[in-house]
Structure formats: structure tokens, C-alpha cells
Write a protein that holds these residues in place. Structure first.
Motif, PDB file in Angstrom:
ATOM      1  N   MET A   1     -16.752  -7.327  10.621  1.00 54.42           N
ATOM      2  CA  MET A   1     -16.269  -8.253  11.646  1.00 54.42           C
ATOM      3  C   MET A   1     -17.353  -9.287  11.929  1.00 54.42           C
ATOM      4  N   VAL A   2     -16.953 -10.530  11.955  1.00 58.61           N
ATOM      5  CA  VAL A   2     -17.859 -11.616  12.296  1.00 58.61           C
ATOM      6  C   VAL A   2     -17.530 -12.088  13.709  1.00 58.61           C
ATOM      7  N   ASP A   3     -18.482 -11.933  14.598  1.00 55.84           N
ATOM      8  CA  ASP A   3     -18.323 -12.457  15.944  1.00 55.84           C
ATOM      9  C   ASP A   3     -18.806 -13.899  15.961  1.00 55.84           C
ATOM     10  N   TYR A   4     -18.240 -14.694  16.852  1.00 58.69           N
ATOM     11  CA  TYR A   4     -18.655 -16.079  17.013  1.00 58.69           C
ATOM     12  C   TYR A   4     -19.299 -16.268  18.380  1.00 58.69           C
ATOM     13  N   ARG A  63     -13.658 -12.019  29.712  1.00 65.90           N
ATOM     14  CA  ARG A  63     -14.745 -12.355  30.635  1.00 65.90           C
ATOM     15  C   ARG A  63     -16.107 -12.122  29.991  1.00 65.90           C
ATOM     16  N   SER A  64     -16.297 -10.946  29.356  1.00 64.12           N
ATOM     17  CA  SER A  64     -17.625 -10.587  28.850  1.00 64.12           C
ATOM     18  C   SER A  64     -17.662 -10.235  27.373  1.00 64.12           C
ATOM     19  N   GLY A  69     -13.154  -7.661  22.242  1.00 61.60           N
ATOM     20  CA  GLY A  69     -13.643  -6.841  21.139  1.00 61.60           C
ATOM     21  C   GLY A  69     -12.616  -5.801  20.717  1.00 61.60           C
ATOM     22  N   MET A  70     -11.934  -5.197  21.701  1.00 63.58           N
ATOM     23  CA  MET A  70     -10.880  -4.231  21.390  1.00 63.58           C
ATOM     24  C   MET A  70      -9.723  -4.914  20.668  1.00 63.58           C
ATOM     25  N   THR A  86     -18.482 -13.602  21.350  1.00 64.03           N
ATOM     26  CA  THR A  86     -19.506 -12.780  21.987  1.00 64.03           C
ATOM     27  C   THR A  86     -19.843 -13.297  23.383  1.00 64.03           C
ATOM     28  N   GLY A  87     -19.997 -12.354  24.300  1.00 62.75           N
ATOM     29  CA  GLY A  87     -20.394 -12.708  25.662  1.00 62.75           C
ATOM     30  C   GLY A  87     -19.288 -13.262  26.516  1.00 62.75           C
ATOM     31  N   GLY A  88     -18.113 -13.508  25.918  1.00 60.36           N
ATOM     32  CA  GLY A  88     -16.963 -13.980  26.680  1.00 60.36           C
ATOM     33  C   GLY A  88     -17.202 -15.276  27.436  1.00 60.36           C
ATOM     34  N   LEU A  89     -16.382 -15.473  28.466  1.00 60.72           N
ATOM     35  CA  LEU A  89     -16.480 -16.707  29.248  1.00 60.72           C
ATOM     36  C   LEU A  89     -17.777 -16.786  30.032  1.00 60.72           C
ATOM     37  N   LEU A  90     -18.404 -15.646  30.305  1.00 60.71           N
ATOM     38  CA  LEU A  90     -19.705 -15.688  30.994  1.00 60.71           C
ATOM     39  C   LEU A  90     -20.714 -16.448  30.138  1.00 60.71           C
ATOM     40  N   ASP A  91     -20.758 -16.142  28.832  1.00 58.67           N
ATOM     41  CA  ASP A  91     -21.676 -16.859  27.936  1.00 58.67           C
ATOM     42  C   ASP A  91     -21.212 -18.282  27.673  1.00 58.67           C
ATOM     43  N   TRP A  92     -19.893 -18.494  27.625  1.00 59.12           N
ATOM     44  CA  TRP A  92     -19.342 -19.850  27.452  1.00 59.12           C
ATOM     45  C   TRP A  92     -19.835 -20.741  28.589  1.00 59.12           C
TER      46      TRP A  92
END
Length: 108
Positions: A1-4, A63-64, A69-70, A86-92
Motif C-alpha cells: 500500500m502506498v500512502d500519500y 480526521r487523522s 486506513g481501514m 496520511t495524517g488525515g485532515l489534521l495534517d492537511w
């Protein structure tokens, strides 16, 4: 799996290269979201799978990054090219990327 990362997702979404799906709850989506993303709550994903194009990459966010991920894992098992932001909207939001509406925020 490649996360962005959020910055990667922002570029891919702007280029129209991905389907971007928010798996949070409705009240979270209303509070603040990525413009042009589609809301399908995590609990509704299995019922909505036919409405997602299997021939285009799909990126899930929440959100996070936990719920998305699920969703990503489930769609990978179903044969989709699926990615997690990765990190959801918090990181966005931390990356200074825009939320919709203009006064949008990341709900708890």
C-alpha cells in the motif's frame, strides 16, 4: 500500500488523477472538507462500492488517517488501487492546504 501525504493528494486531486473520498461522519464533513471530495461514511462504504470507479485510483481521508486506513485496506483487498492520506485532515490543515468552506475546520 502506498500512502500519500496531503501535499501529494492536493496535487493529484487538482490534476483530476484520483477519486477523493471522505469517510468521516456527515457533521465532520460539513465542518470542513477538501473541496471536490465525496462523502461516503465508513459505515456506508460497502453499500456504495458500485458507485466508485474501479479503474481509477481512489484516495480515502478522515480526521487523522485511522478510519481512512481501514477503508484503504478493504478496497485493496477488493482489487482497487486504493491509497490512504496520511495524517488525515489534521495534517492537511497543518500543511496550510485549504478547507471548504472558507471558515472550515477539522471537527473533533
Amino acid at each position: 500500500m502506498v500512502d500519500y501525504t496531503p501535499n501529494q493528494v492536493s496535487r493529484l486531486h487538482a490534476a483530476g488523477a484520483i477519486q477523493l473520498i471522505d469517510v468521516r461522519q456527515d457533521y465532520e464533513h460539513e465542518a470542513g472538507r477538501i473541496a471536490g471530495s465525496r462523502l461516503i461514511e465508513l459505515s456506508q462504504l460497502s453499500a456504495q462500492v458500485q458507485s466508485i470507479d474501479p479503474d481509477r485510483p481512489v484516495v480515502f481521508y478522515c480526521r487523522s488517517g485511522s478510519r481512512s486506513g481501514m477503508a484503504t485496506q478493504a478496497f485493496l483487498r477488493a482489487g482497487f488501487e486504493a491509497h490512504n492520506m496520511t495524517g488525515g485532515l489534521l495534517d492537511w490543515q497543518a500543511a496550510g492546504l485549504p478547507l471548504e468552506p472558507d471558515n472550515g475546520y477539522v471537527a473533533d
